[in-house]
Each structure stands twice: as C-alpha cells, then as structure tokens.
Write a protein that holds these residues in place. Sequence first.
Motif, PDB file in Angstrom:
ATOM      1  N   GLY A 189       0.818  -1.209   0.000  1.00  0.00           N
ATOM      2  CA  GLY A 189       0.000   0.000   0.000  1.00  0.00           C
ATOM      3  C   GLY A 189       0.851   1.258   0.000  1.00  0.00           C
ATOM      4  N   GLN A 190       0.190   2.372   0.259  1.00  0.00           N
ATOM      5  CA  GLN A 190       0.875   3.661   0.237  1.00  0.00           C
ATOM      6  C   GLN A 190       1.565   3.942   1.566  1.00  0.00           C
ATOM      7  OE1 GLN A 190      -2.240   3.152   0.867  1.00  0.00           O
ATOM      8  NE2 GLN A 190      -3.259   4.853   1.935  1.00  0.00           N
ATOM      9  N   THR A 191       2.496   4.887   1.526  1.00  0.00           N
ATOM     10  CA  THR A 191       3.088   5.381   2.759  1.00  0.00           C
ATOM     11  C   THR A 191       2.031   6.170   3.519  1.00  0.00           C
ATOM     12  OG1 THR A 191       5.286   5.495   1.768  1.00  0.00           O
ATOM     13  CG2 THR A 191       4.892   6.847   3.727  1.00  0.00           C
ATOM     14  N   LEU A 192       1.864   5.866   4.791  1.00  0.00           N
ATOM     15  CA  LEU A 192       0.889   6.560   5.619  1.00  0.00           C
ATOM     16  C   LEU A 192       1.524   7.804   6.219  1.00  0.00           C
ATOM     17  CD1 LEU A 192      -0.604   3.450   7.449  1.00  0.00           C
ATOM     18  CD2 LEU A 192      -1.505   4.625   5.427  1.00  0.00           C
ATOM     19  N   ILE A 193       0.844   8.929   6.079  1.00  0.00           N
ATOM     20  CA  ILE A 193       1.364  10.207   6.560  1.00  0.00           C
ATOM     21  C   ILE A 193       0.469  10.724   7.662  1.00  0.00           C
ATOM     22  CG2 ILE A 193       1.970  12.568   5.909  1.00  0.00           C
ATOM     23  CD1 ILE A 193       2.433  11.543   3.072  1.00  0.00           C
ATOM     24  N   GLY A 194       1.083  11.239   8.718  1.00  0.00           N
ATOM     25  CA  GLY A 194       0.338  11.729   9.874  1.00  0.00           C
ATOM     26  C   GLY A 194      -0.655  12.812   9.526  1.00  0.00           C
ATOM     27  N   PRO A 195      -1.740  12.916  10.288  1.00  0.00           N
ATOM     28  CA  PRO A 195      -2.804  13.862   9.969  1.00  0.00           C
ATOM     29  C   PRO A 195      -2.480  15.320  10.246  1.00  0.00           C
ATOM     30  CG  PRO A 195      -3.267  12.769  12.042  1.00  0.00           C
ATOM     31  CD  PRO A 195      -2.047  12.105  11.470  1.00  0.00           C
ATOM     32  N   ASP A 196      -1.591  15.571  11.180  1.00  0.00           N
ATOM     33  CA  ASP A 196      -1.300  16.945  11.575  1.00  0.00           C
ATOM     34  C   ASP A 196       0.200  17.173  11.682  1.00  0.00           C
ATOM     35  OD1 ASP A 196      -4.093  17.747  12.056  1.00  0.00           O
ATOM     36  OD2 ASP A 196      -3.960  16.331  13.744  1.00  0.00           O
ATOM     37  N   ALA A 197       0.595  18.418  11.528  1.00  0.00           N
ATOM     38  CA  ALA A 197       1.997  18.776  11.677  1.00  0.00           C
ATOM     39  C   ALA A 197       2.439  18.524  13.120  1.00  0.00           C
ATOM     40  CB  ALA A 197       2.203  20.242  11.305  1.00  0.00           C
ATOM     41  N   VAL A 198       3.665  18.108  13.252  1.00  0.00           N
ATOM     42  CA  VAL A 198       4.286  17.876  14.561  1.00  0.00           C
ATOM     43  C   VAL A 198       3.429  16.940  15.422  1.00  0.00           C
ATOM     44  CG1 VAL A 198       5.599  19.004  16.388  1.00  0.00           C
ATOM     45  CG2 VAL A 198       5.028  20.270  14.339  1.00  0.00           C
ATOM     46  N   SER A 199       2.867  15.903  14.818  1.00  0.00           N
ATOM     47  CA  SER A 199       2.019  14.972  15.558  1.00  0.00           C
ATOM     48  C   SER A 199       2.786  13.745  16.047  1.00  0.00           C
ATOM     49  CB  SER A 199       0.848  14.518  14.688  1.00  0.00           C
ATOM     50  OG  SER A 199       1.313  13.798  13.561  1.00  0.00           O
ATOM     51  N   SER A 200       4.051  13.608  15.619  1.00  0.00           N
ATOM     52  CA  SER A 200       4.869  12.442  15.967  1.00  0.00           C
ATOM     53  C   SER A 200       4.192  11.140  15.549  1.00  0.00           C
ATOM     54  CB  SER A 200       5.185  12.419  17.471  1.00  0.00           C
ATOM     55  OG  SER A 200       5.974  13.518  17.831  1.00  0.00           O
ATOM     56  N   PHE A 201       3.503  11.182  14.436  1.00  0.00           N
ATOM     57  CA  PHE A 201       2.821  10.010  13.888  1.00  0.00           C
ATOM     58  C   PHE A 201       3.853   8.924  13.604  1.00  0.00           C
ATOM     59  CE2 PHE A 201       0.973   7.828  10.089  1.00  0.00           C
ATOM     60  CZ  PHE A 201      -0.226   7.415  10.641  1.00  0.00           C
ATOM     61  N   GLY A 202       3.640   7.729  14.152  1.00  0.00           N
ATOM     62  CA  GLY A 202       4.583   6.635  13.984  1.00  0.00           C
ATOM     63  C   GLY A 202       5.484   6.428  15.174  1.00  0.00           C
ATOM     64  N   LEU A 203       5.222   7.122  16.263  1.00  0.00           N
ATOM     65  CA  LEU A 203       6.053   6.973  17.459  1.00  0.00           C
ATOM     66  C   LEU A 203       5.947   5.560  18.030  1.00  0.00           C
ATOM     67  CD1 LEU A 203       7.896   8.856  19.166  1.00  0.00           C
ATOM     68  CD2 LEU A 203       5.960   9.130  20.725  1.00  0.00           C
ATOM     69  N   GLY A 204       4.762   4.962  17.911  1.00  0.00           N
ATOM     70  CA  GLY A 204       4.553   3.591  18.348  1.00  0.00           C
ATOM     71  C   GLY A 204       3.764   2.815  17.303  1.00  0.00           C
ATOM     72  N   LEU A 205       4.002   1.499  17.217  1.00  0.00           N
ATOM     73  CA  LEU A 205       3.363   0.669  16.190  1.00  0.00           C
ATOM     74  C   LEU A 205       2.971  -0.690  16.773  1.00  0.00           C
ATOM     75  CD1 LEU A 205       5.772   1.091  13.133  1.00  0.00           C
ATOM     76  CD2 LEU A 205       3.462   1.992  13.307  1.00  0.00           C
ATOM     77  N   HIS A 206       1.957  -1.298  16.157  1.00  0.00           N
ATOM     78  CA  HIS A 206       1.615  -2.677  16.466  1.00  0.00           C
ATOM     79  C   HIS A 206       0.888  -3.267  15.272  1.00  0.00           C
ATOM     80  CE1 HIS A 206       0.573  -6.257  18.746  1.00  0.00           C
ATOM     81  NE2 HIS A 206      -0.664  -6.135  18.310  1.00  0.00           N
ATOM     82  N   LEU A 207       1.193  -4.520  14.933  1.00  0.00           N
ATOM     83  CA  LEU A 207       0.491  -5.241  13.879  1.00  0.00           C
ATOM     84  C   LEU A 207      -0.204  -6.445  14.500  1.00  0.00           C
ATOM     85  CD1 LEU A 207       3.144  -5.353  11.008  1.00  0.00           C
ATOM     86  CD2 LEU A 207       0.945  -4.182  10.927  1.00  0.00           C
ATOM     87  N   ASN A 208      -1.384  -6.791  13.960  1.00  0.00           N
ATOM     88  CA  ASN A 208      -2.040  -8.012  14.437  1.00  0.00           C
ATOM     89  C   ASN A 208      -1.333  -9.219  13.854  1.00  0.00           C
ATOM     90  OD1 ASN A 208      -2.931  -8.135  11.796  1.00  0.00           O
ATOM     91  ND2 ASN A 208      -5.091  -8.147  12.269  1.00  0.00           N
ATOM     92  N   ALA A 209      -1.843 -10.406  14.172  1.00  0.00           N
ATOM     93  CA  ALA A 209      -1.154 -11.651  13.815  1.00  0.00           C
ATOM     94  C   ALA A 209      -0.910 -11.792  12.322  1.00  0.00           C
ATOM     95  CB  ALA A 209      -1.939 -12.847  14.324  1.00  0.00           C
ATOM     96  N   LEU A 210      -1.870 -11.354  11.487  1.00  0.00           N
ATOM     97  CA  LEU A 210      -1.734 -11.489  10.039  1.00  0.00           C
ATOM     98  C   LEU A 210      -1.183 -10.247   9.374  1.00  0.00           C
ATOM     99  CD1 LEU A 210      -5.128 -13.310   9.257  1.00  0.00           C
ATOM    100  CD2 LEU A 210      -2.857 -14.321   9.628  1.00  0.00           C
ATOM    101  N   GLY A 211      -1.015  -9.189  10.126  1.00  0.00           N
ATOM    102  CA  GLY A 211      -0.446  -7.967   9.575  1.00  0.00           C
ATOM    103  C   GLY A 211      -1.398  -7.186   8.699  1.00  0.00           C
ATOM    104  N   ASP A 212      -2.720  -7.424   8.821  1.00  0.00           N
ATOM    105  CA  ASP A 212      -3.666  -6.662   8.011  1.00  0.00           C
ATOM    106  C   ASP A 212      -4.353  -5.572   8.822  1.00  0.00           C
ATOM    107  OD1 ASP A 212      -5.215  -8.283   9.600  1.00  0.00           O
ATOM    108  OD2 ASP A 212      -6.328  -9.231   7.987  1.00  0.00           O
ATOM    109  N   ARG A 213      -3.956  -5.372  10.049  1.00  0.00           N
ATOM    110  CA  ARG A 213      -4.449  -4.272  10.881  1.00  0.00           C
ATOM    111  C   ARG A 213      -3.328  -3.782  11.788  1.00  0.00           C
ATOM    112  NH1 ARG A 213      -8.891  -7.615  10.561  1.00  0.00           N
ATOM    113  NH2 ARG A 213     -10.852  -6.636  10.004  1.00  0.00           N
TER     114      ARG A 213
END
Length: 199
Positions: free
Chosen positions: A175-199
């Motif tokens: 898919g596409q690169t996901l970009i944070g919704p607001d400036a200086v939001s630190s979008f991507g500071l934490g991540l988690h994927l479910n078992a299949l990686g589709d959420r």
Amino acid sequence: VTHDGRFLFVTAPWDDYGKVHTFTYTDDEWIVGRYFSVGNESLGGFGGQSFAVSRNGTLFAAGSSLYEYVCLFQWNISFSDAKYQEQSVDHHFFTYPDRKVINFGYSIAIAADESKVAIGSPELNSANSSGIISVMTREVMLNDAVVVPTLIPTQSPTPSRIVANSTTWTWNQRGQTLIGPDAVSSFGLGLHLNALGDR
C-alpha cells in the motif's frame, strides 16, 4: 520474548555498532546464546535502538533511528546456542535514502506470522512534520539480490528504488506510505500489527 517464553532478545545499541543478544530459558535459568551484529561501518551504529520480534522468534528486526536504518534477521532458532555464532543468517536492510532527519526506524512492528513489517518514522527532529509509516510485505523467494521500493513518501506512481542485499527473500511496500494527519504529531512513534499484519 517469544510466545512460549523460551527465547529472550536483548539489544545493546552501544556495543560496537549495535548487537542483539539472545538467551534461552532452560532448567530455571537463562542460558547465554548467540548474538547478532546489527550496524556496521557503512550503515552506522546504535543498531537496536528499536526492536521487534515475531511470535516464534525466527524473524526479528533491529533499527537505529539515529542513523536511519532497519535490519531484518531471518534465522534458524534451533541454532541459538552460542557455539553456533558463525551459523549463516539471512538479513535485509531498509535505509532511508540520503539519510533524511526523520528518525526512520524509530518504531518497528512484526506480524506474528512474519509476513509483514511496519516501520515508523515520527520525524521528531524536523519542524512542521507529521511522521510517516510504511508497511513492508514478504513477497517471493529469490536467489540473487533484488530491487525493492524505498520508503520515501511520494505522490509519484513510480516509487524511488534501492538495491536490497537479501539473498533468499525480498520485501515490497504494501500500500501507500501513511502520513500523519497533523503537523508535529509524531505520527509513527509507536506501532503494532495483528497476527496477520492486516491491521
């Protein structure tokens, strides 16, 4: 720690260029296992500032947001004993071209089935930035070095590309690169994927 509690992974970013140490739980004690060197002279150091491991421990990732790279390791966990230090390991590097100051690799997540890897770049050191997330998916098995998309956010239909050094498998951006919704939001500071990686 792996899902069965048997294997423990500990990062040491200031050990040489960065290392990941493994331990195996046996007879009520943790036995020192083999270690993996993460960074190198070309990539830079501090490998292991970020870390993620799959459910059974056969795929793990260690990153350095300071030098902006993530290294994936695929290994046979049966060779976890320290005496197997020289046992070959498949590895694959993701780097952000031109080493932009975006804290690439600040956060990492791996799907339990090892099919997806998410990499967060919150751009903490850039003014008026929102952060990005890229999800990589394992596609095919190959015998030679392959070309995969870079992780540059772009509106172009043809992404920039880099040469990856994996010798048996490859990863492509999902898919596409996901970009944070607001400036200086630190979008991507934490991540988690479910078992299949589709959420």
